[in-house]
Design an enzyme around this catalytic site. Structure first.
Site, PDB file in Angstrom:
ATOM      1  N   CYS A 147      -1.161   4.012  -6.115  1.00  7.25           N
ATOM      2  CA  CYS A 147      -2.132   3.325  -5.699  1.00  7.25           C
ATOM      3  C   CYS A 147      -2.281   2.267  -5.838  1.00  7.25           C
ATOM      4  O   CYS A 147      -1.759   1.822  -7.408  1.00  7.25           O
ATOM      5  CB  CYS A 147      -3.126   4.402  -5.012  1.00  7.25           C
ATOM      6  SG  CYS A 147      -3.991   2.881  -4.520  1.00  7.25           S
TER       7      CYS A 147
ATOM      8  N   CYS B 247       0.595  -1.059  -0.436  1.00  4.96           N
ATOM      9  CA  CYS B 247      -0.109  -0.033  -0.140  1.00  4.96           C
ATOM     10  C   CYS B 247       0.486   1.668   0.159  1.00  4.96           C
ATOM     11  O   CYS B 247       1.666   0.819   0.769  1.00  4.96           O
ATOM     12  CB  CYS B 247      -1.061  -0.155   1.117  1.00  4.96           C
ATOM     13  SG  CYS B 247      -2.042   1.302   0.981  1.00  4.96           S
TER      14      CYS B 247
END
Length: 251
Positions: free
Chosen positions: A181, A74
């Site tokens: 992302c 992440c």
């Protein structure tokens, strides 16, 4: 799971499947434990303290499982918590994803670039350092508030509406898109429909290569000749997330 130690991978949801898919190309014989923290998705809108505490809990789970390496898949968690986690767990091998802005500098410096990332990633010191160092002065920064959440939800209509409302202004203005992302590579085709024929950059291939090098350097690479196993955990116990995760991996 067989007895060989696993590699732990975590993300704020199923977006890290895009990272695992790259890793599997280089390390197909390893065992993996994937932790999807969809209960707390998105990380990008949370405070630094909240992000660290969530990541710390996941780290403890992986350490209990005796994972031989832990991958932070992440970007927000990487930007906000990786340094502190490495300080707290110096004995653990922690590999963290990074936005691929440097790749634009290396391979397409002269072209206009759109960086898509969460608000948390863009506001982080780590991203600012990267951006200042490699800025090509032809870059648009787009904090995509709420986009990871919609992708996690899997609502195509909402995704299309979001992209049309927020990306249309960059159509015909940009040639590179940095996907900052891990959820965003899941919707590359939808992004192309709005922006046209752009070139995508994301940090997953570099992370996979780095992980392989570290495992080889430390003599931890699996010697098995069989494909490893993937164990999926979702913090909200969603069967839909599990289905979408494995569907993407086997595409």
């Amino acid at each position: 799971m067989n007895k060989e130690k696993s590699i732990g991978i975590f993300d704020s949801g199923i977006g890290g499947a895009t990272v695992l898919k790259e890793i599997l190309q280089l390390l197909p014989n390893e065992n993996y434990i994937y932790y999807s923290d969809s209960k707390n998705n998105p990380y990008g809108d949370k405070s630094d303290k909240e992000i660290f505490n969530m990541c710390d809990k996941i780290m403890k789970k992986f350490i209990q499982q005796e994972c031989k390496a832990i991958v932070i898949a992440c970007n927000t968690a990487s930007a906000k918590a990786a340094k502190l986690l490495r300080e707290k767990y110096p004995e653990e091998i922690i590999i963290a994803i990074e936005p691929a802005y440097k790749m634009v500098h290396d391979y397409a410096y002269e072209k206009s670039t759109l960086v898509m990332a969460t608000k948390g990633t863009m506001e982080s010191e780590k991203f600012h350092t990267l951006y200042e160092k490699y800025n090509n002065h032809k870059t648009y920064l787009m904090p995509c508030k709420g986009l990871a959440d919609i992708i996690e939800e899997g609502n195509d209509e909402k995704i299309q509406k979001y992209l049309k409302n927020n990306l249309a202004q960059y159509a015909n203005k940009t040639q590179n898109v940095v996907l900052g992302c891990t959820h965003y590579p899941l919707i590359q085709e939808q992004i192309k429909q709005v922006l046209g024929d752009v070139k995508f950059f994301d940090g997953a291939p570099s992370l996979a290569k780095h992980l392989k090098e570290i495992l080889e350097e430390k003599n931890l690479k699996s010697e098995s000749e069989k494909h490893g196993e993937i164990y999926f955990i979702d913090s909200s116990n969603s069967e839909d997330k599990k289905y979408r995760f494995f569907t993407y991996l086997h595409k």
